[in-house]
Design an enzyme around this catalytic site. Structure first.
Site, PDB file in Angstrom:
ATOM      1  N   HIS A 113       3.218  -2.713  15.391  1.00  0.00           N
ATOM      2  CA  HIS A 113       3.240  -3.956  15.853  1.00  0.00           C
ATOM      3  C   HIS A 113       4.335  -4.663  15.796  1.00  0.00           C
ATOM      4  O   HIS A 113       5.445  -4.360  15.160  1.00  0.00           O
ATOM      5  CB  HIS A 113       1.987  -4.844  15.115  1.00  0.00           C
ATOM      6  N   ASP A 152     -12.680   7.707   3.559  1.00  0.00           N
ATOM      7  CA  ASP A 152     -12.112   8.573   2.442  1.00  0.00           C
ATOM      8  C   ASP A 152     -12.476   7.549   1.145  1.00  0.00           C
ATOM      9  O   ASP A 152     -11.945   6.575   0.918  1.00  0.00           O
ATOM     10  CB  ASP A 152     -10.585   8.515   2.523  1.00  0.00           C
ATOM     11  N   SER A 154       0.513  -0.876   8.128  1.00  0.00           N
ATOM     12  CA  SER A 154       0.681  -1.087   9.662  1.00  0.00           C
ATOM     13  C   SER A 154       1.608   0.153   9.950  1.00  0.00           C
ATOM     14  O   SER A 154       2.892   0.210   9.207  1.00  0.00           O
ATOM     15  CB  SER A 154       1.045  -2.191  10.153  1.00  0.00           C
TER      16      SER A 154
END
Length: 442
Positions: free
Chosen positions: A248, A375, A390
């Site tokens: 991003h 998980d 990210s």
């Protein structure tokens, strides 16, 4: 013809069409796209089985083979699977006919050069300087006992503006500003500003004001020229010498304006602790830049899909020593996958996730998929996705398919991911057929 007979005939025809539409060959035919993309050397099994004897014709058998044959025309037996094998970069057309000559399907196949990259997962430190001086606020200057003014605001300078020049001097460092402002103030002359506002260049004049309290000349602006933080490396492409990270855009924390990169670098970083995510409150990785850590690469671009630049070697601690294939957007499927990230020190680990939704995109757009962490180890350590993750690469079926981009604030076990194709594109790697064979298909 008797009207009743015509109605019965029409009804029978409708029933027959509806029945045909429910058959497996029709459903697979309807689901088959008109265009298909393959990498060189890739094999693809089509979800289409011909219901009768058919003929397959390829206009470029040097580019595309059907069922292992390099002949331009091939007979297909009923219920025989159709397998495509790409040979070299270029464009080819596959035409399918039934009953000896009735066109059934035409498929355009684009074969692009084979591309493999090394997945990342390393936590990186990001240092970036903007291509100018970023305006992050207006400041009132006391110019009299009961009088305050903001020269910058009076000159029409806005939050998020990037001042690229003052009196003809290109700006890349805030330390250059004070001398320019002082000289202009002492000489009673306005400062000529060149501003980048979005995609537009704006020119204006600003008259500095003398601050009675601090006894100095002021612009009446809060300004910044750099930013720093942590994120995750997504991939390194060894053949091209480039990398992609974050997934991003980097924005200024005050104005939320995307930072226009002047220069920057990514460095090694060490995760010291994790603030766990909770519903309504995303957590974060706490990390620091390693002392005298070596620079991993430069930063050349800051786009909606992350930061990109040059890198000379695969960074340390990588789980992959060799490059792996990447996936086109249309290959990504709902179902199990894994993400690579660091939650302690510099050790990359694999964590199970589920891709719960895929958005089919024909052009670059963020939020290509919705993912959910499954998980239990990661859920226990972090609560799900946290800030700093990210850019964490997502692997499915042995291919790099995308990167983690955002967390859902109200459900930190879930978030968005972007397709790797758009990150590769912003890194300068375009997935198109090579020019030598691109224009030869008829």
């Amino acid at each position: 013809m008797n009207p009743n007979v015509k109605r019965l005939f029409g009804l029978a025809l409708v029933i027959m069409v509806c029945f045909c539409c429910t058959t497996a060959p029709f459903r697979t035919y309807a689901a088959l796209p008109n265009q298909l993309r393959l990498f060189e050397g890739q094999q693809k099994q089509l979800a289409l089985v011909m219901p009768v004897h058919a003929q397959a014709t390829v206009d470029r058998p040097d580019i595309l083979q059907v069922n292992g044959h390099d002949r331009p025309s091939l007979r297909l037996s009923p219920q025989q699977p159709i397998s495509l094998q790409s040979k070299q970069s270029g464009q080819a057309k596959l035409r399918l006919k039934i009953f000896g000559g009735i066109p059934f399907k035409t498929l355009k196949v684009n074969v692009v050069p084979d591309l493999r990259v090394i997945p990342g997962g390393q936590t990186i430190g990001v240092k970036v300087k903007s291509a100018g001086i970023l305006v992050v606020g207006h400041h009132l200057v006391r110019v009299g006992v009961d009088k305050k003014t903001s020269p910058g605001e009076d000159a029409g300078v806005q939050l998020g503006d990037l001042i690229v020049s003052m009196d003809g001097t290109r700006l890349n460092d805030v330390t250059k500003v004070s001398d320019i402002v002082r000289r202009a103030g002492e000489n009673k002359k306005p400062i000529d500003l060149i501003i980048r506002r979005g995609q537009t260049e704006v020119k204006t004049k600003l008259n500095p004001a003398y601050d009675d309290e601090d006894k100095t000349w002021r612009l009446g602006l809060y300004i910044r020229d750099s930013a720093a933080g942590v994120g995750t490396l997504t991939f390194y492409a060894p053949d091209q010498g480039v990398y992609g990270a974050l997934g991003h855009v980097i924005t200024d924390m005050d104005t939320q304006t995307p930072i226009v990169v002047g220069q920057g670098e990514i460095v090694q970083s060490n995760v010291t602790s994790i603030s766990k995510s909770q519903n309504g409150e995303p957590g974060e990785k706490r990390a620091h830049f390693l002392k005298e850590s070596r620079v991993l690469g430069n930063i050349e671009r800051n786009t909606p899909f992350g930061i990109f630049g040059k890198m000379k070697a695969n960074p340390e601690h990588s789980l992959y020593k060799e490059a792996i294939p990447v996936a086109f957007n249309e290959e990504v499927q709902e179902g199990p996958a894994e993400m690579l990230t660091v939650v302690n020190g510099q050790q990359i680990e694999r964590y199970k996730i589920e891709i719960v939704h895929v958005t089919r995109q024909s052009s670059a757009a963020t939020k290509g998929m919705v993912i959910r962490v499954t998980d239990p180890r990661l859920l226990q350590k972090t609560g799900g996705i946290v800030q700093g993750m990210s850019g964490s690469p997502i692997i499915q079926n042995g291919k790099l398919i995308g990167a983690v981009t955002h967390v859902f604030v109200n459900d930190p076990s879930s978030g968005y991911g972007c397709f790797i194709e758009w990150m590769l594109q912003d890194a300068g790697i375009v997935l198109t057929p090579s020019k030598s064979t691109q224009g030869k298909a008829s």
